[in-house]
Design an enzyme around this catalytic site. Structure first.
Site, PDB file in Angstrom:
ATOM      1  N   GLU A  38     -10.884   6.068   2.248  1.00 40.54           N
ATOM      2  CA  GLU A  38     -10.885   4.894   1.498  1.00 40.54           C
ATOM      3  C   GLU A  38     -11.367   4.918  -0.145  1.00 40.54           C
ATOM      4  O   GLU A  38     -10.700   4.731  -0.860  1.00 40.54           O
ATOM      5  CB  GLU A  38     -11.541   3.486   2.058  1.00 40.54           C
ATOM      6  N   ASP A  67      -9.301   5.348  -3.588  1.00 41.99           N
ATOM      7  CA  ASP A  67      -9.328   4.510  -4.712  1.00 41.99           C
ATOM      8  C   ASP A  67      -9.798   5.186  -5.616  1.00 41.99           C
ATOM      9  O   ASP A  67      -9.089   5.055  -6.980  1.00 41.99           O
ATOM     10  CB  ASP A  67     -10.374   3.333  -4.424  1.00 41.99           C
ATOM     11  N   SER A 117      -3.916  -0.262   0.505  1.00 41.93           N
ATOM     12  CA  SER A 117      -4.971   0.522   0.042  1.00 41.93           C
ATOM     13  C   SER A 117      -4.615   1.484  -1.357  1.00 41.93           C
ATOM     14  O   SER A 117      -5.722   1.583  -2.322  1.00 41.93           O
ATOM     15  CB  SER A 117      -5.925   1.163   0.921  1.00 41.93           C
ATOM     16  N   ASP A 123      12.452  -4.848  -9.616  1.00 39.39           N
ATOM     17  CA  ASP A 123      12.815  -5.685  -8.423  1.00 39.39           C
ATOM     18  C   ASP A 123      13.029  -4.730  -7.245  1.00 39.39           C
ATOM     19  O   ASP A 123      13.956  -3.788  -7.220  1.00 39.39           O
ATOM     20  CB  ASP A 123      13.894  -6.353  -8.618  1.00 39.39           C
ATOM     21  N   ILE A 124      12.350  -5.004  -6.041  1.00 38.37           N
ATOM     22  CA  ILE A 124      12.547  -4.142  -4.659  1.00 38.37           C
ATOM     23  C   ILE A 124      13.551  -4.996  -4.139  1.00 38.37           C
ATOM     24  O   ILE A 124      13.321  -6.191  -3.649  1.00 38.37           O
ATOM     25  CB  ILE A 124      11.437  -3.893  -4.159  1.00 38.37           C
ATOM     26  N   GLY A 169      14.948 -10.849  -6.751  1.00 36.69           N
ATOM     27  CA  GLY A 169      14.012 -11.724  -7.108  1.00 36.69           C
ATOM     28  C   GLY A 169      12.434 -11.723  -6.210  1.00 36.69           C
ATOM     29  O   GLY A 169      12.333 -10.712  -5.541  1.00 36.69           O
ATOM     30  N   ASP A 205      10.011 -11.723  -3.132  1.00 36.52           N
ATOM     31  CA  ASP A 205      10.213 -11.944  -1.696  1.00 36.52           C
ATOM     32  C   ASP A 205       8.857 -11.451  -1.135  1.00 36.52           C
ATOM     33  O   ASP A 205       7.780 -11.183  -1.702  1.00 36.52           O
ATOM     34  CB  ASP A 205      11.090 -10.916  -1.250  1.00 36.52           C
TER      35      ASP A 205
END
Length: 638
Positions: free
Chosen positions: A303, A307, A553, A596-597, A615, A617
């Site tokens: 982690e 990061d 993450s 937009d996905i 839009g 979701d």
């Protein structure tokens, strides 16, 4: 926008009355089930002592959303005029009326001024009570519960408060809360992998891996197989050199025993950013936190390495990164420990936080950090990214509301708070879903939203992917490799005004075809995530090797880096940081500022989950950041 619980305030004449006829007792909190791993042991001993702590209701807290909108809504005359920490303290401190009401009630029940103590920050009142006294005071019964690891916990099923006191108290501990950290107190201080502390290996939201990489593919043509910084810069148009790094700041939060290895950072940077070799983040130790090296490997370093490697690379060597390292190796830490450190008004009481939920300092068990708890010792950065989380159902509504209000206070002070949305689609951490009686089960069918992702005062970040056999120049899809982007609808928080138009459009045109008893289909609850970023196939240097890593993450620190560069540009021309971004990014003026996905879903709980559509979701939110468009739009704001 009033989202937090509120109660009826009775006439002042009732405040000094202990007459149950005039002020009857009401249920204040009730727990629906015993969490997984716990079981009833016995009735608690009447003579045992419990430290009762009453969290006082803060003044003006019901209007905190309105205050936040004044500085966060782009159409507001107050946009960007963030508050100082002192202004926040003065506005929200519990009133003298609340303090007096609770102290008077306690005195009438045998707890005089020598026993009932107001904490330094005026937020809590603490009394030491026998179980018999506490049961009488709260009209409840205390039990001892055992965990499969051998840990014990004191709790009750519900408790009551007089009606005239309820409006002055958020919650009481120890009572129904079961957000208890489980760790074995061995002489070695070795972390227990089954623990619930957010920093424990494999707990909650944590990155996943498919294993070590044998050869690096650092070409744009290979971004569907391996994500490296050049892929992210191309995907999101992040071409920018900081101009105001000395005024700007970006913070990453990690929880011990999670820790980075400098050798891993150097290995990554020697391949992708030579100028950062040998550079370390600026560490802010919270409650004894440090970059431990006793335990290594993916479970301990994955982690933090992820990061920091990507956050540092994307903001370049010119912008230092702040690492908030929370908790020692024995006690660990919670979100509350971190919040205590960056805002002294959030600290609970002198001597430590709630022992059932937070790390207690000085460490009472031995072998850990012996200094005082950190309270207001750390300055919040302009952007803070956290890749950890709970299930909303792990916590009571009162507990989440109080913590959520603190994120609103940070927003008032100009801080952007990001949390990853989870890696199990509509399921909770570990793939657990809810059952009709409120318990967890891998075979459950009821969707299990995350927290703080459902808090309306943070920005929740979901995950996308470069689709197999596609390029960075083609639209991404929702992440469906190894993990699924967390998303859905809160069971605790109301829908904030800023997202109503976007979410109502989704519900009107793409209403999920699931029974209303497995998801919150009310149309009035907080929806998440808010945005998304790539979360699949990241190349990360971990414990001396390169691994493929997946998860929200990845998405949160990358989004934080992009927003940090937006802050840099604003600060360079004398403007304020962007602060709480949700009201802005959902506004009409920011239409088209996110990619937009419209492909993929977030399966879980035995279903296909939700689907990414045009839009907003509940898989990828508004979409992924388009840095040039975001930069241009934010520079137009005052």
């Amino acid at each position: 926008m009033r989202l937090l619980p509120s109660f009826v305030v009775l006439a002042l004449g009732l405040l000094a009355s202990a007459d149950l006829f005039l002020s009857p007792y009401r249920v204040h909190e009730k727990r629906g089930h015993i969490p997984a791993g716990w079981s009833y042991n016995r009735k608690h001993d009447n003579a045992a002592v419990v430290p009762l702590r009453f969290a006082l209701k803060q003044s003006n807290i019901d209007a905190i959303g309105d205050y936040l909108m004044e500085v966060s809504q782009p159409e507001s005359a107050g946009y960007g005029k963030h508050w100082t920490a002192g202004e926040v303290f003065r506005k929200f401190s519990p009133s003298a009326e609340s303090i007096g009401a609770v102290l008077t009630w306690l005195e009438e029940n045998g707890f005089d001024s020598s026993r009932a103590k107001l904490t330094r920050n005026r937020g809590w009142i603490e009394v030491q009570a026998t179980v018999e006294e506490a049961e009488h005071l709260l009209q409840t019964e205390y039990h001892v519960y055992g965990h499969e690891t051998g840990q014990e916990h004191v709790a009750c099923d519900s408790y009551h408060l007089p009606e005239h006191v309820q409006s002055h108290v958020d919650f009481v501990t120890p009572t129904v809360h079961f957000d208890a950290k489980i760790s074995k107190r061995s002489g070695s201080g070795s972390p227990d992998g089954t623990g619930r502390s957010v920093g424990q290996p494999d707990h909650g939201v944590y990155p996943k891996t498919t294993g070590e990489i044998q050869s690096l593919l650092n070409q744009l043509e290979a971004c569907d197989q391996q994500i490296t910084p050049i892929c992210l810069r191309a995907l999101y148009g992040l071409v920018y050199e900081p101009l105001a790094a000395s005024k700007n700041s970006y913070g990453i939060v990690e929880y011990t025993p999670q820790a980075y290895l400098q050798t891993d950072l150097d290995m990554f940077h020697s391949n992708f950013s030579q100028g950062l070799v040998g550079v370390a983040p600026t560490m802010v130790s919270i409650d004894g936190g440090y970059a431990q090296t006793q335990y290594t490997g993916f479970a301990y370093n994955g982690e933090s390495d992820l990061d920091l490697e990507y956050a540092m690379n994307l903001v370049t060597a010119a912008q230092p990164i702040t690492l908030y390292q929370a908790g020692d190796m024995v006690e660990g830490a919670s979100f509350n420990n971190f919040l205590d450190a960056i805002d002294g008004t959030y600290c609970t009481f002198e001597g430590g936080d709630d022992p059932t939920q937070d790390g207690i300092y000085p460490d009472p068990y031995g072998g850990g950090y012996q200094g005082p708890e950190d309270c207001g010792t750390a300055k919040p950065t302009n952007v803070i990214s956290t890749s950890y989380g709970y299930n909303e159902a792990d916590l009571t509504p009162f507990y989440t509301a109080r913590q959520c209000a603190e994120y609103a206070k940070l927003g008032l002070m100009g801080v952007t708070v990001l949390y990853s949305s989870g890696d199990y689609g509509v399921a909770g951490n570990g793939g657990y879903c809810l059952t009709p009686n409120g318990t967890y089960s891998l075979n459950g069918m009821i969707f299990n939203p995350s927290f703080p992702g459902t808090c309306p005062y943070i920005t929740s970040v979901g995950a996308t992917q470069v689709n197999p056999n596609s390029t960075v120049y083609e639209p991404e899809g929702a992440c469906e490799q190894v993990i699924y982007s967390g998303g859905g609808f809160s069971n605790y928080f109301a829908m904030p005004d800023y997202q109503k138009t976007a979410v109502e459009y989704y519900l009107t045109n793409y209403h999920p075809q699931y029974p209303a008893n497995i998801w919150n289909a009310s149309g009035t609850s907080r929806a998440f995530p808010d945005i998304a970023a790539n979360g699949a196939n990241y190349v990360v240097a971990i414990d001396g090797g390169f691994y493929l890593v997946y998860g929200t993450s990845c998405s949160s620190p990358v989004s934080g880096a992009i927003l940090t560069m937006v802050n840099d540009a604003r600060l360079a021309v004398g403007k304020s940081p962007i602060g709480f971004i949700n009201p802005t990014i959902y506004s009409p003026s920011f239409a088209g500022a996110f990619n937009d996905i419209t492909m993929g879903g977030n399966q879980g709980c035995g279903t296909a989950g939700y689907t990414a559509v045009p839009g907003w979701d509940p898989v990828t939110g508004l979409g992924t950041p388009n840095f040039p468009k975001l930069l241009a739009k934010w520079l137009l704001l005052p």
